[in-house]
Enzyme design. Structure first.
Site, short mmCIF file in Angstrom:
data_model
loop_
_atom_site.label_atom_id
_atom_site.label_comp_id
_atom_site.label_asym_id
_atom_site.label_seq_id
_atom_site.Cartn_x
_atom_site.Cartn_y
_atom_site.Cartn_z
N SER A 139 0.86 -1.19 0.00
CA SER A 139 0.00 0.00 0.00
C SER A 139 0.88 1.22 0.00
O SER A 139 2.03 1.18 0.47
CB SER A 139 -0.86 0.02 1.26
OG SER A 139 -1.49 1.27 1.41
N TYR A 152 -1.90 -0.86 10.33
CA TYR A 152 -1.96 -1.12 8.89
C TYR A 152 -0.68 -0.63 8.22
O TYR A 152 -0.04 -1.36 7.45
CB TYR A 152 -3.19 -0.43 8.30
CG TYR A 152 -3.40 -0.63 6.82
CD1 TYR A 152 -3.97 -1.80 6.33
CD2 TYR A 152 -3.05 0.36 5.91
CE1 TYR A 152 -4.18 -1.98 4.96
CE2 TYR A 152 -3.25 0.19 4.55
CZ TYR A 152 -3.81 -0.99 4.08
OH TYR A 152 -4.01 -1.15 2.73
P1 NDP Z 1 -11.42 -5.95 0.38
O1 NDP Z 1 -11.87 -5.71 1.78
O2 NDP Z 1 -12.43 -5.97 -0.71
O3 NDP Z 1 -10.63 -7.33 0.29
C1 NDP Z 1 -9.90 -7.88 1.33
C2 NDP Z 1 -9.94 -9.38 1.15
O4 NDP Z 1 -9.12 -9.97 2.15
C3 NDP Z 1 -11.34 -9.94 1.30
O5 NDP Z 1 -11.66 -10.73 0.16
C4 NDP Z 1 -11.27 -10.78 2.55
O6 NDP Z 1 -12.03 -11.94 2.40
C5 NDP Z 1 -9.80 -11.12 2.65
N1 NDP Z 1 -9.39 -11.37 4.03
C6 NDP Z 1 -9.29 -10.46 5.02
N2 NDP Z 1 -8.91 -11.07 6.15
C7 NDP Z 1 -8.75 -12.39 5.86
C8 NDP Z 1 -8.38 -13.53 6.61
N3 NDP Z 1 -8.08 -13.46 7.91
N4 NDP Z 1 -8.35 -14.72 5.98
C9 NDP Z 1 -8.66 -14.84 4.67
N5 NDP Z 1 -9.01 -13.79 3.90
C10 NDP Z 1 -9.06 -12.58 4.50
O7 NDP Z 1 -10.29 -4.89 0.15
P2 NDP Z 1 -9.34 -4.55 -1.10
O8 NDP Z 1 -9.66 -5.39 -2.27
O9 NDP Z 1 -9.36 -3.09 -1.23
O10 NDP Z 1 -7.92 -4.95 -0.49
C11 NDP Z 1 -7.08 -5.94 -1.04
C12 NDP Z 1 -5.65 -5.63 -0.66
O11 NDP Z 1 -5.26 -4.39 -1.26
C13 NDP Z 1 -5.42 -5.48 0.85
O12 NDP Z 1 -4.20 -6.08 1.22
C14 NDP Z 1 -5.32 -3.97 1.02
O13 NDP Z 1 -4.54 -3.62 2.14
C15 NDP Z 1 -4.65 -3.56 -0.28
N6 NDP Z 1 -4.83 -2.17 -0.63
C16 NDP Z 1 -6.07 -1.66 -0.99
C17 NDP Z 1 -6.20 -0.32 -1.34
C18 NDP Z 1 -7.50 0.26 -1.77
O14 NDP Z 1 -7.52 1.48 -2.03
N7 NDP Z 1 -8.57 -0.50 -1.88
C19 NDP Z 1 -5.06 0.59 -1.30
C20 NDP Z 1 -3.82 -0.03 -0.91
C21 NDP Z 1 -3.73 -1.35 -0.60
P3 NDP Z 1 -13.19 -12.37 3.45
O15 NDP Z 1 -14.01 -11.17 3.73
O16 NDP Z 1 -13.91 -13.46 2.74
O17 NDP Z 1 -12.45 -12.86 4.63
#
Ligand code: NDP
Length: 249
Positions: A139, A152
């Site tokens: 990020s 984070y």
């Molecule tokens: P979402 O919340 O849509 O996706 C996060 C995903 O992580 C979900 O599908 C969730 O699945 C999964 N997840 C979280 N915790 C667990 C766990 N303990 N075990 C298994 N799966 C888990 O967010 P984003 O798509 O935005 O984020 C994806 C990545 O991108 C993250 O690492 C985030 O930090 C990074 N990011 C995003 C940005 C943005 O602007 N959106 C900017 C910078 C970085 P479930 O709910 O089924 O557990």
């Protein structure tokens, strides 16, 4: 172009947002793609959308001790893992002073230690084949100070450090390690944080030279490139995909 032979990818958090877009890109290239998350409904919906090359697995990655068995089971079913995208992540908006030990630990477990354990278990079998590719989703919070995202930011900065250290150690063994640093991307994660606070959203956009948020597909395009032979000589890179956010304004 990706390799013509069968390839297997794992995309953690592949049921939503950025992970789902990455899984869709990989499936579109004929890659057998395992998506991991905690929410069965989300994963099932993704499977229906992506079709038969998509394999959902419900698993809570913050349960660190269960990860080796998870990877063993995937190996038994699929025989190989060529690509691992460590995308699953959580965020929590809290003032520094009100962040509890448990909050901090929860984020570090999911965003950092699970990434380490998953990578280690996957690399064990990549080493045998002397080939593989790991992509961490970092990020811009790793590089720039942002308020109320203490754990984070710490987790993502550690991911950047781990990317470089892993690349130096493993690239000689045919395993490339890279990261992508997304800017503001339209997903559930940012919807909660930015859409509920229009002033903050405006501020974020004013710092983005392109003037708009990115789409999950923008990150997926980068993840497709980094996993492809076109990136065969690229390792240890933290690639910003952020509409110019990281170059200043
Ligand atoms: P979402 O919340 O849509 O996706 C996060 C995903 O992580 C979900 O599908 C969730 O699945 C999964 N997840 C979280 N915790 C667990 C766990 N303990 N075990 C298994 N799966 C888990 O967010 P984003 O798509 O935005 O984020 C994806 C990545 O991108 C993250 O690492 C985030 O930090 C990074 N990011 C995003 C940005 C943005 O602007 N959106 C900017 C910078 C970085 P479930 O709910 O089924 O557990």
């Amino acid at each position: 172009m990706l390799q013509a032979n069968k390839q297997v990818a794992i995309v953690t958090g592949g049921g939503s947002g950025i992970g789902l877009a990455i899984a869709a890109k990989y499936v579109g290239q004929g890659i057998h793609t395992i998506i991991i998350g905690r929410d069965n409904d989300k994963l099932e919906k993704a499977r229906q959308e992506l079709g038969t090359l998509c394999y959902p697995i419900v698993h809570d990655l913050s349960d660190l001790s269960s990860i080796p068995a998870l990877i063993n089971n995937i190996m038994t079913t699929h025989g190989q893992i060529d690509i691992l995208v460590n995308n699953a992540g959580i965020n929590m908006k809290k003032d520094f002073i009100t962040t509890t030990d448990e909050d901090f630990q929860q984020i570090i477990h999911t965003n950092l230690i699970a990434v380490f354990v998953l990578s280690r278990e996957v690399i064990k079998q990549m080493q045998l084949r002397k080939s593989g590719c790991i992509i961490h989703i970092s990020s811009m919070a790793a590089q720039y100070g942002m308020p109320r995202v203490i754990a984070y930011s710490a987790s993502k900065s550690a991911i950047d450090g781990m990317t470089r250290a892993m690349a130096v150690e493993l690239s000689g063994q045919g395993i490339r390690i890279n990261a992508i640093a997304p800017g503001f991307i339209e997903t559930a994660m940012t919807a909660t944080a930015l859409n509920s606070d229009p002033e903050r959203k405006q501020k974020a956009l004013s710092r983005t030279p392109m003037g708009h948020m990115g789409k999950p597909e923008n990150i997926a395009d980068a993840a497709l490139f980094l996993a492809s032979d076109s990136a065969a000589y690229i390792t240890g890179v933290i690639l910003p995909v952020d509409g110019g956010n990281s170059i200043g304004f």
